[in-house]
Design a protein around this motif. Structure first.
Motif, PDB file in Angstrom:
ATOM      1  N   GLU A 154       0.825  -1.210   0.000  1.00  0.00           N
ATOM      2  CA  GLU A 154       0.000   0.000   0.000  1.00  0.00           C
ATOM      3  C   GLU A 154       0.855   1.254   0.000  1.00  0.00           C
ATOM      4  N   SER A 155       1.894   1.259   0.822  1.00  0.00           N
ATOM      5  CA  SER A 155       2.775   2.424   0.853  1.00  0.00           C
ATOM      6  C   SER A 155       4.137   2.002   1.366  1.00  0.00           C
ATOM      7  N   ILE A 156       5.126   2.783   0.963  1.00  0.00           N
ATOM      8  CA  ILE A 156       6.485   2.573   1.454  1.00  0.00           C
ATOM      9  C   ILE A 156       7.170   3.933   1.529  1.00  0.00           C
ATOM     10  N   GLU A 157       7.813   4.164   2.642  1.00  0.00           N
ATOM     11  CA  GLU A 157       8.610   5.377   2.829  1.00  0.00           C
ATOM     12  C   GLU A 157      10.012   4.926   3.208  1.00  0.00           C
ATOM     13  N   VAL A 158      10.993   5.417   2.485  1.00  0.00           N
ATOM     14  CA  VAL A 158      12.382   5.030   2.726  1.00  0.00           C
ATOM     15  C   VAL A 158      13.202   6.293   2.916  1.00  0.00           C
ATOM     16  N   TRP A 159      14.011   6.292   3.949  1.00  0.00           N
ATOM     17  CA  TRP A 159      14.915   7.419   4.154  1.00  0.00           C
ATOM     18  C   TRP A 159      16.257   6.889   4.659  1.00  0.00           C
ATOM     19  N   PRO A 160      17.335   7.593   4.312  1.00  0.00           N
ATOM     20  CA  PRO A 160      18.679   7.129   4.700  1.00  0.00           C
ATOM     21  C   PRO A 160      18.944   7.417   6.170  1.00  0.00           C
ATOM     22  N   ASN A 161      19.744   6.547   6.769  1.00  0.00           N
ATOM     23  CA  ASN A 161      20.198   6.772   8.148  1.00  0.00           C
ATOM     24  C   ASN A 161      21.528   7.508   8.096  1.00  0.00           C
ATOM     25  N   ARG A 162      21.784   8.281   9.122  1.00  0.00           N
ATOM     26  CA  ARG A 162      23.096   8.933   9.207  1.00  0.00           C
ATOM     27  C   ARG A 162      24.113   7.911   9.695  1.00  0.00           C
ATOM     28  N   ASN A 163      25.175   7.819   8.970  1.00  0.00           N
ATOM     29  CA  ASN A 163      26.237   6.894   9.341  1.00  0.00           C
ATOM     30  C   ASN A 163      27.409   7.698   9.872  1.00  0.00           C
ATOM     31  N   ARG A 164      28.009   7.179  10.890  1.00  0.00           N
ATOM     32  CA  ARG A 164      29.226   7.818  11.406  1.00  0.00           C
ATOM     33  C   ARG A 164      30.397   7.298  10.594  1.00  0.00           C
ATOM     34  N   ALA A 165      31.078   8.189   9.985  1.00  0.00           N
ATOM     35  CA  ALA A 165      32.197   7.804   9.121  1.00  0.00           C
ATOM     36  C   ALA A 165      33.396   7.412   9.965  1.00  0.00           C
ATOM     37  N   ARG A 166      33.947   6.250   9.670  1.00  0.00           N
ATOM     38  CA  ARG A 166      35.179   5.801  10.309  1.00  0.00           C
ATOM     39  C   ARG A 166      36.249   5.728   9.236  1.00  0.00           C
ATOM     40  N   LYS A 167      37.429   6.087   9.639  1.00  0.00           N
ATOM     41  CA  LYS A 167      38.504   6.174   8.663  1.00  0.00           C
ATOM     42  C   LYS A 167      38.903   4.812   8.111  1.00  0.00           C
ATOM     43  N   ASP A 168      38.871   3.779   8.938  1.00  0.00           N
ATOM     44  CA  ASP A 168      39.402   2.502   8.504  1.00  0.00           C
ATOM     45  C   ASP A 168      38.342   1.572   7.894  1.00  0.00           C
ATOM     46  N   GLU A 169      37.034   1.914   7.948  1.00  0.00           N
ATOM     47  CA  GLU A 169      35.991   1.036   7.410  1.00  0.00           C
ATOM     48  C   GLU A 169      35.298   1.706   6.216  1.00  0.00           C
ATOM     49  N   ALA A 170      34.878   0.861   5.286  1.00  0.00           N
ATOM     50  CA  ALA A 170      34.099   1.372   4.147  1.00  0.00           C
ATOM     51  C   ALA A 170      32.704   1.745   4.647  1.00  0.00           C
ATOM     52  N   GLU A 171      32.212   2.854   4.169  1.00  0.00           N
ATOM     53  CA  GLU A 171      30.920   3.331   4.631  1.00  0.00           C
ATOM     54  C   GLU A 171      29.806   2.621   3.863  1.00  0.00           C
ATOM     55  N   GLU A 172      28.931   1.934   4.600  1.00  0.00           N
ATOM     56  CA  GLU A 172      27.789   1.257   3.994  1.00  0.00           C
ATOM     57  C   GLU A 172      26.525   2.041   4.333  1.00  0.00           C
ATOM     58  N   GLN A 173      25.747   2.368   3.328  1.00  0.00           N
ATOM     59  CA  GLN A 173      24.525   3.144   3.538  1.00  0.00           C
ATOM     60  C   GLN A 173      23.442   2.249   4.134  1.00  0.00           C
ATOM     61  N   THR A 174      22.851   2.692   5.219  1.00  0.00           N
ATOM     62  CA  THR A 174      21.706   1.992   5.791  1.00  0.00           C
ATOM     63  C   THR A 174      20.480   2.880   5.642  1.00  0.00           C
ATOM     64  N   ILE A 175      19.349   2.222   5.610  1.00  0.00           N
ATOM     65  CA  ILE A 175      18.091   2.946   5.430  1.00  0.00           C
ATOM     66  C   ILE A 175      17.092   2.501   6.489  1.00  0.00           C
ATOM     67  N   THR A 176      16.095   3.320   6.680  1.00  0.00           N
ATOM     68  CA  THR A 176      14.942   2.950   7.485  1.00  0.00           C
ATOM     69  C   THR A 176      13.737   3.044   6.565  1.00  0.00           C
ATOM     70  N   ALA A 177      12.901   2.022   6.613  1.00  0.00           N
ATOM     71  CA  ALA A 177      11.736   1.975   5.727  1.00  0.00           C
ATOM     72  C   ALA A 177      10.484   1.700   6.543  1.00  0.00           C
ATOM     73  N   THR A 178       9.430   2.409   6.216  1.00  0.00           N
ATOM     74  CA  THR A 178       8.116   2.125   6.770  1.00  0.00           C
ATOM     75  C   THR A 178       7.300   1.533   5.627  1.00  0.00           C
ATOM     76  N   VAL A 179       6.869   0.297   5.820  1.00  0.00           N
ATOM     77  CA  VAL A 179       6.169  -0.451   4.778  1.00  0.00           C
ATOM     78  C   VAL A 179       4.769  -0.776   5.287  1.00  0.00           C
ATOM     79  N   GLN A 180       3.779  -0.526   4.454  1.00  0.00           N
ATOM     80  CA  GLN A 180       2.408  -0.906   4.792  1.00  0.00           C
ATOM     81  C   GLN A 180       1.939  -1.898   3.744  1.00  0.00           C
TER      82      GLN A 180
END
Length: 188
Positions: A154-180
């Motif tokens: 019926e509906s989906i809302e997706v927005w990105p989460n803020r990630n804390r950048a670390r120098k030694d790790e690759a930054e992976e984008q995470t999201i939060t989704a509200t799904v109905q």
């Protein structure tokens, strides 16, 4: 002829008496012809409809078989009328949570929405909030699409989460989704 000249009033009355039935007869003939042409137009408009109905009658058995097949296919896509709406809602919530979790999303909130009655079906909806990676959301949506009885998004809302950048790790984008999601149950 001399009588016509001597009695013009009577002559007009005799002529009028003879002309009146002739005019009435002419009017009736024109009216009947107009009615006939109107009926002919109606018949011409009905002929294609009658031909379609005749074609359906000729193929009645095939149409009945197709309707039976479609009816059984629809029953596979919805919950039966014998199931309780509350039980269906609870099972739907549990199953959708499991699908999202198996895809790699973490479900933080889920809510059973009130049952709505529409178009001969009970619309049973569940709203969930989940977090994770975008590939996990893609997998979860594909799994929801394959679920039977059919689930509608019926509906989906997706927005990105803020990630804390670390120098030694690759930054992976995470999201939060509200799904109905919505499931249909045949109304009893």
């Amino acid at each position: 002829m001399s009588w016509l000249r001597n009695n013009p009033r009577y002559a007009v009355m005799v002529l009028g008496t003879l002309a009146l039935p002739a005019l009435v007869l002419l009017y009736l003939a024109i009216s009947l012809f107009g009615m006939r042409s109107g009926y002919q137009l109606q018949i011409e408009r009905l002929e294609p409809r009658i031909a379609r109905l005749q074609g359906l009658l000729n193929r009645e058995e095939q149409v009945r078989e197709a309707a039976r097949v479609v009816g059984s296919d629809v029953l596979d896509l919805v919950y039966p009328a014998t199931d309780d709406a509350g039980t269906v809602s609870a099972n739907l919530q549990k199953n959708v949570r499991e699908i999202l979790g198996a895809a790699g999303l973490s479900v933080s909130n889920s809510q059973i929405l009130p049952v709505r009655e529409k178009d001969g079906f009970d619309h049973i909806a569940v709203k969930l909030t989940a977090s994770g990676g975008l590939p996990a959301l893609d997998t979860a949506l594909a799994d929801l699409n394959a679920y039977l009885p059919l689930l509608l998004l019926e509906s989906i809302e997706v927005w990105p989460n803020r990630n804390r950048a670390r120098k030694d790790e690759a930054e992976e984008q995470t999201i939060t989704a509200t799904v109905q999601v919505l499931a249909l149950k045949v109304r009893s």
